[in-house]
Scaffold this motif. Structure first.
Motif, PDB file in Angstrom:
ATOM      1  N   UNK A 104       0.808  -1.221   0.000  1.00  0.00           N
ATOM      2  CA  UNK A 104       0.000   0.000   0.000  1.00  0.00           C
ATOM      3  C   UNK A 104       0.838   1.266   0.000  1.00  0.00           C
ATOM      4  N   UNK A 105       2.138   1.151  -0.071  1.00  0.00           N
ATOM      5  CA  UNK A 105       2.999   2.329  -0.039  1.00  0.00           C
ATOM      6  C   UNK A 105       3.362   2.742  -1.466  1.00  0.00           C
ATOM      7  N   UNK A 106       3.042   3.963  -1.871  1.00  0.00           N
ATOM      8  CA  UNK A 106       3.366   4.405  -3.231  1.00  0.00           C
ATOM      9  C   UNK A 106       4.870   4.383  -3.494  1.00  0.00           C
ATOM     10  N   UNK A 107       5.205   4.147  -4.744  1.00  0.00           N
ATOM     11  CA  UNK A 107       6.611   4.057  -5.139  1.00  0.00           C
ATOM     12  C   UNK A 107       7.354   5.349  -4.840  1.00  0.00           C
ATOM     13  N   UNK A 108       6.780   6.493  -5.165  1.00  0.00           N
ATOM     14  CA  UNK A 108       7.454   7.777  -4.932  1.00  0.00           C
ATOM     15  C   UNK A 108       7.697   7.986  -3.439  1.00  0.00           C
ATOM     16  N   UNK A 109       6.701   7.654  -2.613  1.00  0.00           N
ATOM     17  CA  UNK A 109       6.859   7.792  -1.163  1.00  0.00           C
ATOM     18  C   UNK A 109       8.010   6.930  -0.666  1.00  0.00           C
ATOM     19  N   UNK A 110       8.050   5.703  -1.100  1.00  0.00           N
ATOM     20  CA  UNK A 110       9.077   4.759  -0.664  1.00  0.00           C
ATOM     21  C   UNK A 110      10.478   5.201  -1.104  1.00  0.00           C
ATOM     22  N   UNK A 111      10.613   5.588  -2.363  1.00  0.00           N
ATOM     23  CA  UNK A 111      11.921   6.011  -2.870  1.00  0.00           C
ATOM     24  C   UNK A 111      12.386   7.300  -2.195  1.00  0.00           C
ATOM     25  N   UNK A 112      11.473   8.235  -1.990  1.00  0.00           N
ATOM     26  CA  UNK A 112      11.859   9.501  -1.369  1.00  0.00           C
ATOM     27  C   UNK A 112      12.264   9.299   0.085  1.00  0.00           C
ATOM     28  N   UNK A 113      11.579   8.408   0.790  1.00  0.00           N
ATOM     29  CA  UNK A 113      11.942   8.138   2.173  1.00  0.00           C
ATOM     30  C   UNK A 113      13.353   7.558   2.252  1.00  0.00           C
ATOM     31  N   UNK A 114      13.656   6.631   1.378  1.00  0.00           N
ATOM     32  CA  UNK A 114      15.011   6.049   1.389  1.00  0.00           C
ATOM     33  C   UNK A 114      16.063   7.088   1.010  1.00  0.00           C
ATOM     34  N   UNK A 115      15.674   8.005   0.135  1.00  0.00           N
ATOM     35  CA  UNK A 115      16.601   9.074  -0.239  1.00  0.00           C
ATOM     36  C   UNK A 115      16.850  10.025   0.929  1.00  0.00           C
ATOM     37  N   UNK A 116      15.778  10.334   1.688  1.00  0.00           N
ATOM     38  CA  UNK A 116      15.900  11.274   2.798  1.00  0.00           C
ATOM     39  C   UNK A 116      16.616  10.658   4.001  1.00  0.00           C
ATOM     40  N   UNK A 117      16.537   9.360   4.158  1.00  0.00           N
ATOM     41  CA  UNK A 117      17.198   8.677   5.276  1.00  0.00           C
ATOM     42  C   UNK A 117      18.097   7.557   4.746  1.00  0.00           C
ATOM     43  N   UNK A 118      19.189   7.938   4.073  1.00  0.00           N
ATOM     44  CA  UNK A 118      20.035   6.929   3.420  1.00  0.00           C
ATOM     45  C   UNK A 118      20.770   6.026   4.405  1.00  0.00           C
ATOM     46  N   UNK A 119      20.946   6.457   5.660  1.00  0.00           N
ATOM     47  CA  UNK A 119      21.687   5.635   6.619  1.00  0.00           C
ATOM     48  C   UNK A 119      20.780   4.668   7.380  1.00  0.00           C
ATOM     49  N   UNK A 120      19.485   4.817   7.246  1.00  0.00           N
ATOM     50  CA  UNK A 120      18.562   3.923   7.938  1.00  0.00           C
ATOM     51  C   UNK A 120      18.505   2.570   7.229  1.00  0.00           C
ATOM     52  N   UNK A 121      18.219   1.530   7.989  1.00  0.00           N
ATOM     53  CA  UNK A 121      18.065   0.180   7.450  1.00  0.00           C
ATOM     54  C   UNK A 121      16.575  -0.177   7.507  1.00  0.00           C
TER      55      UNK A 121
END
Length: 238
Positions: A104-121
């Motif tokens: 249920x998570x949109x692709x843009x939301x998911x990619x942007x979150x990973x971009x904003x928090x690159x050190x998170x696992x």
């Protein structure tokens, strides 16, 4: 909710709103929620949903944050505020079951979150939450049972009132009055589908139509008590 000592859970409501409702007791509206290992969970809705959140939500201690439609930005900010910018984040909504089997998570939301928090696992925590929700406590079962009792009162009201000449909405008003008087919660997803006549549709909201002799009255209830639902369906022949 997550096995890592540094973890937190992020879940989204679209198509899997039960995951979020289980934690915040809100309605079935579109939103996401962040649940830190330590601290209060935070429900993220658009700013325009504030009045609905305040009225319908939530368990005590659930906080609110407006998203302005950019959930990834809001979630990333909360991850930083809770001190987990380089921690392990359990995500609910990457995959699911039923009507949201592909997540249920949109692709843009998911990619942007990973971009904003690159050190998170980021890890898929959906299976963990599903197992927790499937095992009901005695308290949860009691709430479901109470919701079912209230639904029975609604059906009893329908048996007393449904007669040719009565409008569908008059019947609906009587049934919901009984439910609310008995303690049902009036949230956005407390609803009664009620329709009469013959043929389709058989699952719509009540209208001004008057019941007629020979009608088949279809009733579907979403009766909510303490955050838990009874969802019976019944048919009544006039």
């Amino acid at each position: 909710l997550w096995v890592s000592p540094h973890g937190r859970v992020w879940g989204r409501a679209r198509g899997q709103s039960g995951n979020v409702r289980w934690i915040d007791n809100g309605d079935a509206g579109e939103r996401c929620l962040v649940f830190p290992r330590r601290g209060d969970p935070v429900t993220l809705w658009t700013l325009g949903s504030w009045a609905r959140w305040y009225e319908q939500s939530c368990w005590e201690g659930v906080q609110y944050a407006g998203t302005e439609g950019c959930e990834s930005v809001a979630v990333a900010a909360l991850i930083g505020e809770f001190g987990h910018a380089s921690g392990t984040i359990g995500v609910v909504g990457l995959a699911g079951a039923g009507i949201a089997v592909e997540g249920s998570i949109p692709w843009v939301t998911w990619e942007n979150l990973r971009h904003l928090r690159p050190q998170a696992r980021f890890r898929d925590a959906g299976p963990i939450l599903r197992r927790l929700r499937m095992t009901k406590s005695d308290e949860e079962l009691a709430l479901v049972g109470k919701a079912a009792e209230i639904a029975n009162l609604q059906f009893d009201a329908a048996l007393r009132i449904a007669r040719p000449g009565v409008r569908e909405r008059e019947l609906l008003a009587a049934m919901e009055s009984v439910a609310l008087t008995a303690g049902a919660e009036h949230a956005g997803d407390f609803a009664t589908n009620l329709c009469s006549g013959k043929g389709f549709p058989t699952n719509r909201r009540a209208s001004d139509r008057r019941l007629c002799a020979g009608d088949l009255l279809q009733m579907g209830l979403y009766t909510r008590y303490g955050g838990y639902w009874a969802h019976p369906h019944n048919a009544l022949s006039l």
